[in-house]
Write a protein that holds these residues in place. Structure first.
Motif, PDB file in Angstrom:
ATOM      1  N   ASN A  54      22.941  60.434   5.345  1.00  0.00           N
ATOM      2  CA  ASN A  54      23.968  61.105   6.147  1.00  0.00           C
ATOM      3  C   ASN A  54      24.104  62.572   5.748  1.00  0.00           C
ATOM      4  O   ASN A  54      24.254  63.451   6.608  1.00  0.00           O
ATOM      5  CB  ASN A  54      25.308  60.392   5.985  1.00  0.00           C
ATOM      6  CG  ASN A  54      25.371  59.065   6.710  1.00  0.00           C
ATOM      7  OD1 ASN A  54      24.604  58.815   7.641  1.00  0.00           O
ATOM      8  ND2 ASN A  54      26.271  58.190   6.293  1.00  0.00           N
ATOM      9  N   ALA A  55      24.065  62.844   4.459  1.00  0.00           N
ATOM     10  CA  ALA A  55      24.170  64.220   3.984  1.00  0.00           C
ATOM     11  C   ALA A  55      22.996  65.056   4.501  1.00  0.00           C
ATOM     12  O   ALA A  55      23.181  66.197   4.959  1.00  0.00           O
ATOM     13  CB  ALA A  55      24.207  64.246   2.455  1.00  0.00           C
ATOM     14  N   GLN A  56      21.806  64.478   4.441  1.00  0.00           N
ATOM     15  CA  GLN A  56      20.620  65.178   4.927  1.00  0.00           C
ATOM     16  C   GLN A  56      20.735  65.471   6.427  1.00  0.00           C
ATOM     17  O   GLN A  56      20.415  66.573   6.885  1.00  0.00           O
ATOM     18  CB  GLN A  56      19.383  64.308   4.673  1.00  0.00           C
ATOM     19  CG  GLN A  56      18.052  65.009   4.857  1.00  0.00           C
ATOM     20  CD  GLN A  56      17.715  65.885   3.664  1.00  0.00           C
ATOM     21  OE1 GLN A  56      17.882  65.463   2.533  1.00  0.00           O
ATOM     22  NE2 GLN A  56      17.253  67.086   3.916  1.00  0.00           N
ATOM     23  N   ARG A  57      21.235  64.504   7.164  1.00  0.00           N
ATOM     24  CA  ARG A  57      21.370  64.665   8.615  1.00  0.00           C
ATOM     25  C   ARG A  57      22.414  65.721   8.963  1.00  0.00           C
ATOM     26  O   ARG A  57      22.255  66.472   9.929  1.00  0.00           O
ATOM     27  CB  ARG A  57      21.748  63.303   9.224  1.00  0.00           C
ATOM     28  CG  ARG A  57      22.055  63.335  10.711  1.00  0.00           C
ATOM     29  CD  ARG A  57      22.339  61.933  11.235  1.00  0.00           C
ATOM     30  NE  ARG A  57      23.364  61.261  10.481  1.00  0.00           N
ATOM     31  CZ  ARG A  57      24.673  61.446  10.644  1.00  0.00           C
ATOM     32  NH1 ARG A  57      25.100  62.328  11.543  1.00  0.00           N
ATOM     33  NH2 ARG A  57      25.554  60.764   9.919  1.00  0.00           N
ATOM     34  N   ARG A  58      23.480  65.787   8.205  1.00  0.00           N
ATOM     35  CA  ARG A  58      24.574  66.706   8.503  1.00  0.00           C
ATOM     36  C   ARG A  58      24.286  68.157   8.093  1.00  0.00           C
ATOM     37  O   ARG A  58      24.925  69.081   8.607  1.00  0.00           O
ATOM     38  CB  ARG A  58      25.847  66.240   7.785  1.00  0.00           C
ATOM     39  CG  ARG A  58      26.412  64.927   8.295  1.00  0.00           C
ATOM     40  CD  ARG A  58      27.482  64.413   7.344  1.00  0.00           C
ATOM     41  NE  ARG A  58      28.036  63.133   7.811  1.00  0.00           N
ATOM     42  CZ  ARG A  58      28.654  62.266   7.022  1.00  0.00           C
ATOM     43  NH1 ARG A  58      28.810  62.540   5.727  1.00  0.00           N
ATOM     44  NH2 ARG A  58      29.121  61.137   7.510  1.00  0.00           N
ATOM     45  N   LEU A  59      23.393  68.350   7.156  1.00  0.00           N
ATOM     46  CA  LEU A  59      23.210  69.668   6.546  1.00  0.00           C
ATOM     47  C   LEU A  59      23.013  70.798   7.553  1.00  0.00           C
ATOM     48  O   LEU A  59      23.684  71.835   7.454  1.00  0.00           O
ATOM     49  CB  LEU A  59      22.058  69.627   5.536  1.00  0.00           C
ATOM     50  CG  LEU A  59      21.784  70.937   4.797  1.00  0.00           C
ATOM     51  CD1 LEU A  59      23.022  71.417   4.047  1.00  0.00           C
ATOM     52  CD2 LEU A  59      20.611  70.767   3.834  1.00  0.00           C
TER      53      LEU A  59
END
Length: 307
Positions: A176-181
């Motif tokens: 999720n963090a990677q997708r949101r960055l």
């Protein structure tokens, strides 16, 4: 090089600099103690305060615990409370005392205080709204900003990977963090461009987060947490460095990351809270904040030398 930077900062910048901190708890000084107030957990030992002390000027801190990138450009309600007072000879004193502490000590806020009365009681309402943080840039010469961790979901990363050590939760949080960055970087970029356009000549200093992990032997199932978190933070830092190229007067504070070598969780000399006050968990200790302040000053010194 750092000594020269410190001297340059003091000699070349001290006369006219007006430093400001915006962002979240990693800008406000959460974890340093010595708090001026507890809604935003702004510390008198936050790095922006150390910059002001070093240069002999007053610093302003409007960063706030739990802030998101949208809070740079929009209002945020941070307190809504009420208190009832019996309608007797002392109620005026009580209401006055409550009014005095409503939003007390909070820079960059709008405070609304209302009173409703009936025959037996008086009810006082206190509402504190944090103004768009970039509004405080008016009159500032140098703005330091740390933001994005709440948008990214760093709490979920910490919870799944470092606290629960749950492989599934950790993997989901990291994905999720990677997708949101990209969206988080774009949201921050828009806010800082707006601040730069509204305040010609202001210097914007984009500050990366502390490297939270300094061990290759922390695991969540088969996930090497140190490797995963540090790789993600490195990608985030690279994205921030690319972002500043799109903003007039913006600079990346590259003196921060090196100081955290060996001082994250699992390091021999960790500067990260891992127990105690829940609001301070995973934030720098006083030693970490002291080092951050020195990194800010060294960064200003380097700019002074290069200019």
């Amino acid at each position: 090089m750092i000594i020269a930077g410190l001297i340059a900062a003091g000699l070349l910048l001290g006369g006219g600099i007006s430093p400001l901190a915006i962002g979240d708890s990693y800008a406000s000084g959460t974890g340093a103690g010595n708090y001026r107030e507890f809604l935003c957990m702004r510390s008198a030992d936050a790095p922006i305060e150390k910059v002001g002390d070093f240069l002999g000027v007053d610093a302003v801190n409007v960063a706030c615990n739990a802030a998101w990138t949208d809070d740079l450009v929009t209002d945020r309600l941070i307190q809504e409370s009420r208190r009832n007072f019996p309608r007797d000879e002392l109620f005026v004193t009580g209401v006055g005392s409550y009014m005095a502490i409503c939003g007390s000590g909070l820079e960059g806020t709008t405070v609304d205080f209302e009173v409703e009365e009936n025959s037996s009681n008086v009810t006082a309402f206190c509402t504190v709204t944090l103004n768009p943080q970039i509004d405080a840039a008016s009159g500032a010469t140098d703005v330091f900003v740390t933001i994005g961790g709440n948008d990214i979901g760093f709490v979920s990363v910490a919870s799944g990977c470092l606290i629960a050590e749950d492989e599934g939760a950790c993997n989901t949080a990291m994905e999720n963090a990677q997708r949101r960055l990209p969206d988080v970087i774009e949201s921050e970029r828009r806010a800082l461009v707006a601040m730069a356009e509204g305040n010609p000549g202001v210097r914007i200093h984009v500050v990366p987060y502390p490297r939270l992990v300094s061990s290759d032997d922390l695991w969540a199932g088969s996930i090497n947490v140190g490797e995963e978190v540090n790789a993600f933070q490195a990608e985030w830092e690279n994205s921030l460095q690319a972002m500043v190229e799109d903003i007039d007067g913006a600079h990346y504070v590259d003196t921060v990351t090196p100081i955290w070598e060996g001082h994250g969780i699992g390091g021999q000399d960790s500067w990260i809270h891992t127990s105690g006050n829940g609001a301070e968990l995973l934030h720098p200790t006083p030693e970490g904040w002291e080092a951050m302040g020195n990194a800010y000053i060294a960064h200003l010194g380097r700019l002074a030398v290069s200019e």
